[in-house]
Write a protein that holds these residues in place. Structure first.
Motif, mmCIF file in Angstrom:
data_model
loop_
_atom_site.group_PDB
_atom_site.id
_atom_site.type_symbol
_atom_site.label_atom_id
_atom_site.label_comp_id
_atom_site.label_asym_id
_atom_site.label_seq_id
_atom_site.Cartn_x
_atom_site.Cartn_y
_atom_site.Cartn_z
ATOM 1 N N GLU A 176 25.553 69.127 37.354
ATOM 2 C CA GLU A 176 26.726 69.802 38.760
ATOM 3 C C GLU A 176 26.065 69.660 39.845
ATOM 4 O OE1 GLU A 176 29.265 74.149 39.253
ATOM 5 O OE2 GLU A 176 27.943 74.322 38.490
ATOM 6 N N ARG A 177 24.753 69.836 39.853
ATOM 7 C CA ARG A 177 24.803 69.715 41.798
ATOM 8 C C ARG A 177 24.613 68.258 41.959
ATOM 9 N NH1 ARG A 177 21.560 74.094 40.653
ATOM 10 N NH2 ARG A 177 19.084 72.303 40.499
ATOM 11 N N ILE A 178 24.242 67.625 40.982
ATOM 12 C CA ILE A 178 24.248 66.030 41.558
ATOM 13 C C ILE A 178 25.669 65.330 41.756
ATOM 14 C CG2 ILE A 178 23.559 63.603 40.422
ATOM 15 C CD1 ILE A 178 21.584 64.983 38.962
ATOM 16 N N PHE A 179 26.559 65.830 40.495
ATOM 17 C CA PHE A 179 27.874 65.607 40.830
ATOM 18 C C PHE A 179 28.362 66.044 41.689
ATOM 19 C CE2 PHE A 179 27.232 65.351 35.362
ATOM 20 C CZ PHE A 179 27.193 64.442 36.254
ATOM 21 N N ALA A 180 28.634 66.909 42.655
ATOM 22 C CA ALA A 180 29.262 67.625 43.145
ATOM 23 C C ALA A 180 28.544 66.555 44.967
ATOM 24 C CB ALA A 180 28.923 68.772 43.849
ATOM 25 N N ASP A 181 27.035 66.352 44.782
ATOM 26 C CA ASP A 181 26.582 65.946 46.385
ATOM 27 C C ASP A 181 27.008 64.572 45.906
ATOM 28 O OD1 ASP A 181 26.082 68.548 47.149
ATOM 29 O OD2 ASP A 181 24.092 68.004 46.334
ATOM 30 N N GLY A 182 27.946 63.959 44.817
ATOM 31 C CA GLY A 182 28.154 62.374 44.903
ATOM 32 C C GLY A 182 27.474 61.257 44.674
ATOM 33 N N HIS A 183 25.890 62.158 43.923
ATOM 34 C CA HIS A 183 24.563 61.213 43.825
ATOM 35 C C HIS A 183 25.147 59.979 42.424
ATOM 36 C CE1 HIS A 183 22.869 63.258 47.526
ATOM 37 N NE2 HIS A 183 22.413 64.374 46.893
ATOM 38 N N HIS A 184 25.949 60.406 41.785
ATOM 39 C CA HIS A 184 26.213 59.826 40.907
ATOM 40 C C HIS A 184 27.272 58.449 40.680
ATOM 41 C CE1 HIS A 184 29.443 61.749 41.174
ATOM 42 N NE2 HIS A 184 30.003 61.247 40.291
ATOM 43 N N HIS A 185 27.761 58.630 42.352
ATOM 44 C CA HIS A 185 28.227 56.878 42.788
ATOM 45 C C HIS A 185 27.769 55.701 42.274
ATOM 46 C CE1 HIS A 185 31.616 59.808 44.777
ATOM 47 N NE2 HIS A 185 31.805 59.885 42.815
ATOM 48 N N LYS A 186 26.109 55.619 43.225
ATOM 49 C CA LYS A 186 25.011 54.572 42.586
ATOM 50 C C LYS A 186 25.552 54.532 41.614
ATOM 51 C CE LYS A 186 25.009 54.356 47.626
ATOM 52 N NZ LYS A 186 24.810 53.183 48.335
#
Length: 454
Positions: A218-228
């Motif tokens: 949830e923290r990763i997705f909220a910060d947008g780190h998965h966009h890469k």
């Protein structure tokens, strides 16, 4: 006390002509208290020889006084002035005999006679040990004394200069390597692996994976780190589409009815490929594309389900069980311990290894900081003082008790010999001084009496 043939003979010490004991040598039987008898060191032999010389000197003075007294007494009527010599020699003999008795009474019965208050050390060795233990505990093993001594020597800066100087870090690394090798020798591989396996089960397998993984996701997705990662997948999809035009056409042709003409399949395949390429390019270049939004929504829902949906949590637990079953956990523990053990042993055996070099560098840096950083040196000195004070306050009785316990295990005769060997030489000066002072006192008394009474 039994001794073997290697014992160096000592002269008789039960009379004024005693020459003194020697320490019991190696090979002697254990003392009656159970302590092992230690052989004489070079220092003990030197002390024994010095003690014998001093006893012979004191004895020589006594014999000399006796000879002088005899001659003076025999000829004093012919030569009246010899009365003064006789009185001095008489006083010297009395002083020598009195001090011989006093010194001898500390260690044995004078001439074997069990006179009260003699052989003090053999009879009261246990009380002496307890008194010495209490004295050390009261006057030396106190928090104030230890902390004051440690503060006066500034142990932090001394240690820092040694650690930062030549050879200090190398010595620490060498001793540390010996400790590590010794620890690995003592440790049982199976026991260590069992501990690692237990830790893995307790901290990795027993807790459910779903909620913590969901919170992290949830923290990763909220910060947008998965966009890469999404960009990478879309780019790879675009590359695949660019390189597989023929594959798209073949897939369309394979799924087309048999009655459709081939040229129609080709047109449909080209159209499908063009639309697919446009779609992929649109997703690739538009960060707000519907597909990307759908992926974000799916991943966000997945993170929530991992935390709150019992069905999803159960699925995560099933996946965990498949990945890390009993054989896998045991294999993980075995590989982990083997890797750590081999890496550390190889590192400590090679002085030029990266671990050794980094460790030495860290030791030198810490030593330099102790020398140059007043605040750090003060903290270290305070820590050392507090630790020493705690140890002294907690174990002072046990530490001082070593003295009384050790003395209690010694044989009475052996104890007397040990003490006499250490202080006997100085005590012989008492005999010498007693001879001289007795002679002067005898001469003075006789002279005063002669002057007063004629």
């Amino acid at each position: 006390m039994q001794v073997n043939s290697e014992r160096i003979p000592a002269e008789d010490v039960t009379n004024p002509t005693e020459a003194g004991p020697l320490p019991t040598p190696q090979g002697a039987a254990p003392a009656r208290g159970g302590s092992a008898v230690v052989g004489p060191s070079a220092g003990d032999l030197e002390k024994a020889a010095a003690l014998r010389r001093m006893k012979r000197l004191a004895l020589a003075l006594l014999i000399g006084m006796a000879v002088v007294f005899t001659l003076a007494f025999a000829f004093q009527k012919q030569y009246p002035w010899l009365e003064y010599v006789r009185a001095a020699a008489e006083g010297g003999m009395v002083g020598a005999l009195a001090d011989w008795f006093a010194v001898t009474a500390l260690f044995k019965y004078p001439m074997g006679l069990k006179i009260p208050h003699t052989a003090i050390i053999p009879r009261r060795k246990d009380q002496i040990g307890e008194s010495l233990s209490e004295f050390v505990e009261s006057n030396f093993l106190s928090q104030e004394v230890v902390q004051e001594k440690l503060a006066s020597i500034d142990i932090a800066r001394k240690a820092g200069r040694w650690l930062s100087g030549p050879g200090g870090a190398e010595r620490v690394a060498k001793e540390g390597g010996a400790v590590i090798r010794g620890a690995f020798t003592v440790l049982n591989d199976d026991d260590v692996q069992a501990v690692i396996e237990g830790l893995v089960r307790k901290h990795l397998l027993t807790p459910p994976w779903g909620p913590p993984v969901g919170r992290m996701a949830e923290r990763i997705f909220a910060d947008g780190h998965h966009h890469k990662l999404v960009d990478l997948l879309v780019d790879r999809a675009a590359d695949w589409v660019d390189a597989n035009h023929a594959t798209v056409n073949r897939l369309v042709s394979d799924r087309s009815p048999l009655w459709v003409p081939t040229f129609v399949d080709g047109l449909v395949g080209d159209r499908v490929y063009v639309e697919l390429s446009k779609f992929v390019r649109a997703v690739q270049h538009d960060q707000n594309h519907q597909v990307r939004q759908s992926i974000d929504a799916y991943l966000t829902d997945l993170a929530q389900d991992l935390q709150h949906d019992p069905a999803m949590i159960e699925r995560a637990e099933a996946i965990k069980s498949q990945i890390l079953g009993d054989p896998e956990v045991r294999e993980l523990a075995s590989r982990t311990w083997g890797t750590v053990k081999n890496a550390l042993l190889n590192a400590v055996d090679d002085p030029e290894s990266e671990l050794s070099q980094r460790f030495k560098s860290a030791v030198r840096d810490f030593g330099s900081r102790l020398v140059n950083d007043d605040e750090l040196a003060g903290k270290v000195n305070t820590w050392i003082g507090d630790a020493a004070g705690y140890l002294v306050n907690t174990y002072r009785s046990d530490i001082a008790g070593v003295i009384s316990d050790t003395v209690a295990r010694w044989d009475a005769e052996e104890t007397s010999q040990k003490i006499e060997l250490q202080v006997g030489k100085d005590l012989q000066y008492i005999r010498i001084n007693g001879t001289v002072v007795g002679a002067l006192a005898g001469l003075a008394i006789f002279t005063v009496a002669h002057l007063l009474f004629g």
